[in-house]
Every structure is written in structure tokens, then in C-alpha cells.
Write an enzyme that holds these catalytic residues in place. Sequence first.
Site, mmCIF file in Angstrom:
data_model
loop_
_atom_site.group_PDB
_atom_site.id
_atom_site.type_symbol
_atom_site.label_atom_id
_atom_site.label_comp_id
_atom_site.label_asym_id
_atom_site.label_seq_id
_atom_site.Cartn_x
_atom_site.Cartn_y
_atom_site.Cartn_z
ATOM 1 N N SER A 19 7.024 23.316 55.599
ATOM 2 C CA SER A 19 5.582 23.540 55.558
ATOM 3 C C SER A 19 4.768 22.295 55.862
ATOM 4 O O SER A 19 3.651 22.401 56.351
ATOM 5 C CB SER A 19 5.174 24.120 54.201
ATOM 6 O OG SER A 19 5.495 23.229 53.152
ATOM 7 N N HIS A 68 5.937 30.092 57.356
ATOM 8 C CA HIS A 68 5.302 29.562 58.575
ATOM 9 C C HIS A 68 5.962 30.037 59.866
ATOM 10 O O HIS A 68 5.604 29.576 60.945
ATOM 11 C CB HIS A 68 5.284 28.041 58.523
ATOM 12 C CG HIS A 68 4.535 27.533 57.331
ATOM 13 N ND1 HIS A 68 3.169 27.398 57.311
ATOM 14 C CD2 HIS A 68 4.968 27.200 56.085
ATOM 15 C CE1 HIS A 68 2.791 26.970 56.118
ATOM 16 N NE2 HIS A 68 3.863 26.852 55.357
ATOM 17 N N LYS A 93 -0.520 33.900 56.089
ATOM 18 C CA LYS A 93 -0.522 32.818 57.070
ATOM 19 C C LYS A 93 -0.610 33.424 58.472
ATOM 20 O O LYS A 93 -1.676 33.856 58.889
ATOM 21 C CB LYS A 93 0.670 31.904 56.818
ATOM 22 C CG LYS A 93 0.429 31.112 55.527
ATOM 23 C CD LYS A 93 1.584 30.314 55.008
ATOM 24 C CE LYS A 93 1.151 29.621 53.712
ATOM 25 N NZ LYS A 93 2.252 29.141 52.901
HETATM 26 C C1 PLP Z 1 2.434 29.003 51.464
HETATM 27 C C2 PLP Z 1 3.883 28.987 51.130
HETATM 28 C C3 PLP Z 1 4.398 29.769 50.090
HETATM 29 C C4 PLP Z 1 3.509 30.540 49.149
HETATM 30 O O1 PLP Z 1 3.024 31.693 49.723
HETATM 31 P P1 PLP Z 1 1.692 32.329 49.127
HETATM 32 O O2 PLP Z 1 1.704 33.723 49.606
HETATM 33 O O3 PLP Z 1 0.571 31.509 49.648
HETATM 34 O O4 PLP Z 1 1.820 32.225 47.625
HETATM 35 C C5 PLP Z 1 5.760 29.797 49.898
HETATM 36 N N1 PLP Z 1 6.581 29.053 50.672
HETATM 37 C C6 PLP Z 1 6.125 28.265 51.653
HETATM 38 C C7 PLP Z 1 7.100 27.486 52.472
HETATM 39 C C8 PLP Z 1 4.763 28.191 51.904
HETATM 40 O O5 PLP Z 1 4.296 27.377 52.859
#
Ligand code: PLP
Length: 387
Positions: free
Chosen positions: A175, A203, A235
Site C-alpha cells: 500500500s 490496491h 479504492k
Molecule cells: C486500505 C487497506 C485496507 C483496509 O481496507 P478498508 O476497506 O479501507 O478498511 C486493508 N489492506 C490494505 C492493504 C489497504 O491498503
Amino acid sequence: MTALNDKLQALRERDLYRTRRVLDSAQGVQVVVDGERLLSFCSNDYLGLAADPRIIAALERGARDYGVGSGASHLVSGHMRPHHQLEEGLAAFVGAERALLFSTGYMANIGVMSALMDRHGVVLEDKLNHASLIDAAQLTRARLVRYRHADLAHLNEVGAALDGPMLVATDAVFSMDGDLAPLRALSEFSEKKGAWLLADDAHGLGVLGENGRGSLHHAGLRPTGRVIYMGTLGKGLGSFGAFVAGDEALIETLIQSARTYIYTTALPPAVAAATSEALRITEAEDWRREQLFARVKRFRAGAAALGLGLMDSETAIQPILFGSASKALAAAARLRELGIWVPAIRPPTVPDGAARLRVSLTAAHTESQVDQLLRALESVDQNESAS
Ligand SMILES: *Cc1c(COP(=O)(O)O)cnc(C)c1O
């Protein structure tokens, strides 16, 4: 209270204090932040879908037909048709027998690990994994063993002496770095050890693989057997929520025992309806991925020509390493003066001494906006000492 204030002051002194900005606009490439118009390179809305009118219309229809609140958890009475349809759509999209919706990716990771592991187990995690994977392992009280970033030799070394119930967890796209996990090698390791492999594709979903089917597809793998897929919907898909995909027995196990699935209110059904529309668009509109990767290529070529400290990433996440938190903050402040919003990412989100600007590109950025960012970066001195 003085103890709290002392701690807050210490964060300020180390340039680690965090503040929030208020957006007065929808998420997108042009945002209004605290009253100021900025060109943004800091959302995870990689396909430019967060404010798509078709998805907004689906949300409106969903609210009209199913109301706002789901009124209960999935196992009581909150599991509605839009949730169920979305699960079926997601399973088909990623090539799994079943998929199960969670309210967030954070809760999905905790739910999976708490259902599969207990204090007799071992969880193996990449050093750069997302906080939610680390927290999830700690909640299971399993032994947590961390291996060096994407380092199979180290994983084999630390894994050799271990046995018993085991789970390997990794960000599929890291991330804060944007590089890819060695998923094929991790799945071979997991196969050999009889371990679960949990791939967190926050991602990669919508971005990588044929039609955006995600990192497992990109690596030639599928969520079946011991391979578990976790995708987030807030995302690339521009909506909200998350899901876990895998075999029937895995999903039924989660329904019976994942505490973050059972003991919480189901997502608003209109959000699920909106996400189904986002999924349809994600699959149908390959041009969004083509445009995103064209922007990534343009940015990397331009940044390399400027001699910026790019990292080994081919994805939408393009960090520029600065090292100290103060330098990264100074660079972000300079860009802000030029009307560009790029976040400075500091410890503990990244390791000490690895503070960076995290540029995220999206399909909605134009070539000239990427060029505008490059011109602004040219005026930021990466070696300048901000202290
Ligand atoms: C953003 C993210 C999460 C969390 O997801 P949410 O739906 O925002 O709680 C989990 N793992 C990774 C690698 C992330 O970047």
C-alpha cells in the site's frame, strides 16, 4: 490530561503529528480543500469512479427500494437482495466459488484470521504488510512471525522450523510502496507447508489482471483451495466495503465464526447496489486501466528524467522517497503552494527513515495534469534539509 498533551507535543516535535483536511467537494482529481482548489494525487480512486453519475444513480435507486439502514446484522435480518447480488457478482468476477461481504477491509482481515487461527497457530507476514493484517494476527493470539519484504529465502528460512496450523498473509500490492507480492512463490510455499495464503488486494482489484480481476489473476492464480482473496471496494471500485472470496467451505466457516462478520450491522443496501454498478463498469471499461497505466508510464519517465527517488512500482502507487519526515513534509508543503496535493507518508505508516511522498495516479488524471505535477516536483529539492 497532561500526560496526553505531553504525548501529543512529542509527536509535534518529531514531525509526526497528523491533521485532517476537510474536502468541500467529491473525491476526484480536482478537489476543494479547506476552501482551496487543489489538483489531487492522493486518493485511492484509481479508476476515477468515486463520483461517477451512474454509480450515484444506482445508490439513489438502492435507497429508494431498500431504504438507508440495513437494520440488522447479516445473520439476523439485514442480508438484503443487493448484498446477495453483489456477493454473487464479486465471486464470478474474481473466479471464486463464493464471496462474502464485510463492512471494511480492516474487518475482513480480522474476520478471516480470527476464524482460521488461534493461539496454537502461526501467522507469517511480510514486514511491509498493512496495519490491518498485523492487527488481525495479533488478535488471534497466534505466533506472529514477520519475514523481510517480499523475501522468499527469508520466508523459507523462518518457516523451516515451524509447523502446525499456519497462515501466510500479504498485501498483494503494497500500500505504501506500490510493488507486487511474489504471489506465485508464496502460494507454492503455502502449498508445501499446508498453510493458508491470504492475499489482501486492496490496491489491485479493478486495476490489475484481465478486466481488473485483481492480483491473483494477474499472477495466474485463483482463490481456491488454500488461497484466500480479500478485496476492498472503497479504492479502485470507488465505493465502500470489502469482501473475502474462496471455496464454499471457507465462506461457510466465515459465516459461522468470523466475529467481525457476525457482530456488526450489514452495510447499507444502497451501497451494495452502487457497488454492483461499480463492478459492472470496472469490468466493462478497459480504457480506464489503459489510461491509468499510460499516466503511470508518463509519470515514471518524467520523474526519472528529473532524477527523483522513484521506487520499484509499476502500479498506481508511485512513492518518492525522502527519508526524514521533515523533508517529506517540506516537499508536500511546497507542492501545496503550487496548488498540488500529495500526502507525506511518515512513520509509523512506513519504517523510520523511509518517509516519502505518496503519489497516486488515477485514470481520471490527464496527461497535462501529470506534467503539471512533474514541473512542480522539479522545484522540490529532494536533498534539501528542512530543519
Ligand atoms: C486500505 C487497506 C485496507 C483496509 O481496507 P478498508 O476497506 O479501507 O478498511 C486493508 N489492506 C490494505 C492493504 C489497504 O491498503
